[in-house]
Design a protein around this motif. Structure first.
Motif, short mmCIF file in Angstrom:
data_model
loop_
_atom_site.label_atom_id
_atom_site.label_comp_id
_atom_site.label_asym_id
_atom_site.label_seq_id
_atom_site.Cartn_x
_atom_site.Cartn_y
_atom_site.Cartn_z
N THR A 28 0.82 -1.22 0.00
CA THR A 28 0.00 0.00 0.00
C THR A 28 0.85 1.26 0.00
N ASP A 29 2.17 1.10 -0.07
CA ASP A 29 3.07 2.25 -0.02
C ASP A 29 3.35 2.80 -1.42
N LEU A 30 3.22 4.11 -1.56
CA LEU A 30 3.55 4.78 -2.81
C LEU A 30 5.03 5.15 -2.79
N TRP A 31 5.81 4.49 -3.66
CA TRP A 31 7.26 4.65 -3.62
C TRP A 31 7.81 5.61 -4.68
N TRP A 32 6.99 6.00 -5.63
CA TRP A 32 7.53 6.87 -6.68
C TRP A 32 6.53 7.98 -7.02
N LYS A 33 6.98 9.20 -6.91
CA LYS A 33 6.18 10.37 -7.26
C LYS A 33 7.14 11.54 -7.44
N SER A 34 6.63 12.63 -7.97
CA SER A 34 7.46 13.83 -8.07
C SER A 34 7.71 14.36 -6.66
N PRO A 35 8.96 14.63 -6.29
CA PRO A 35 9.21 15.15 -4.93
C PRO A 35 8.52 16.47 -4.67
N THR A 36 8.28 17.26 -5.73
CA THR A 36 7.60 18.54 -5.55
C THR A 36 6.10 18.38 -5.37
N TYR A 93 3.67 23.28 -5.19
CA TYR A 93 3.10 22.03 -4.69
C TYR A 93 1.72 21.76 -5.29
N GLY A 94 0.86 22.77 -5.26
CA GLY A 94 -0.52 22.58 -5.73
C GLY A 94 -0.60 22.17 -7.18
N ASN A 95 0.20 22.79 -8.01
CA ASN A 95 0.15 22.48 -9.44
C ASN A 95 0.66 21.07 -9.73
N ILE A 96 1.75 20.68 -9.10
CA ILE A 96 2.32 19.36 -9.37
C ILE A 96 1.46 18.26 -8.74
#
Length: 241
Positions: free
Chosen positions: A107-115, A176-179
């Motif tokens: 259930t862990d999300l391991w990849w996303k944009s850091p921003t 943050y909001g846009n990404i």
């Protein structure tokens, strides 16, 4: 979008630090990518630039143009490296979650944009706040810089303090909001595509369109962050502002 963040808790007896391992991983990857781009594009410098050197010189000229639009180059030249580093790191970070977004282990999300993490964007914004204060004091002197908070009238002081924090909040939260919003929608489209064959077919065109739009937004947000950084910096170090 029902997932959790992989976390590491560090107990220091008087407090507990929590690290989002997904954010730490993608920040490290983004830093390595930017470092490799810089090394590859500058390792064989030539008078007639080609390939990666040409790309790096274009980035340098682009950031130089941003700085010169806000302050004279004699003053702003010292922020050239800062601007180049910011625009490359933020652009890479904004795009990092697009090709492999939503990688789950359990259930862990391991990849996303850091921003897409507000901690990252607010840390960047706070760093800019600290740097603008530092250079304001360094270039105008403590007394001269302190006077700017009371100009043009002394009752402006509380508003100037509020402005400092408001600028920091908007700088970090805008990015943050846009990404984050872009990755949420891509995640929803990915869920639709995985629901059924019909959903997969129906999600192809919207996903490709939004992917292209997210790439555009990623670059635009990197540009806006650097532009606002130089605007804030110019207000602190330029006597004509």
């Amino acid at each position: 979008m029902d997932h959790t963040a992989p976390e590491l808790h560090l107990d220091l007896s008087f407090m507990t630090l929590t690290f989002n391992l997904s954010t730490v991983l993608t920040l490290l990857v983004a830093a390595i990518i930017v470092f490799l781009i810089a090394v590859i594009s500058t390792r064989r410098l030539a008078l007639k630039p080609t390939g990666m050197q040409n790309f790096m010189e274009w980035i340098m000229d682009f950031v130089k143009g941003i700085i010169k639009s806000n302050m004279d180059w004699k003053t702003g030249g010292r922020f050239h490296i800062l601007g180049i580093t910011l625009i490359m790191f933020i652009a890479v970070s904004n795009l990092l979650g697009l090709p492999m977004g939503g990688i789950l282990y359990g259930t862990d999300l391991w990849w996303k944009s850091p921003t897409a993490d507000p901690v990252v964007t607010m840390t960047l914004a706070t760093m800019i706040l600290v740097l603008t204060q530092y250079y304001g004091v360094k270039m105008q002197g403590t007394g001269g810089y302190a006077k700017t908070f009371f100009q043009p009238m002394s009752f402006m002081f509380p508003l100037k303090i509020i402005e400092e924090f408001a600028n920091t909040l908007t700088l970090g939260l805008r990015l943050y909001g846009n990404i984050y919003a872009g990755e949420i929608l891509l995640g929803l489209l990915g869920g639709l595509a995985g629901a059924s064959i019909l959903g997969f077919v129906g999600a192809i065109v919207p996903t490709m369109a939004w992917m292209g739009f997210s790439i555009f937004i990623g670059f635009i947000q990197a540009f806006i962050f650097v532009m606002l950084t130089m605007v804030y910096m110019a207000h602190k170090v330029s006597t004509d502002h």
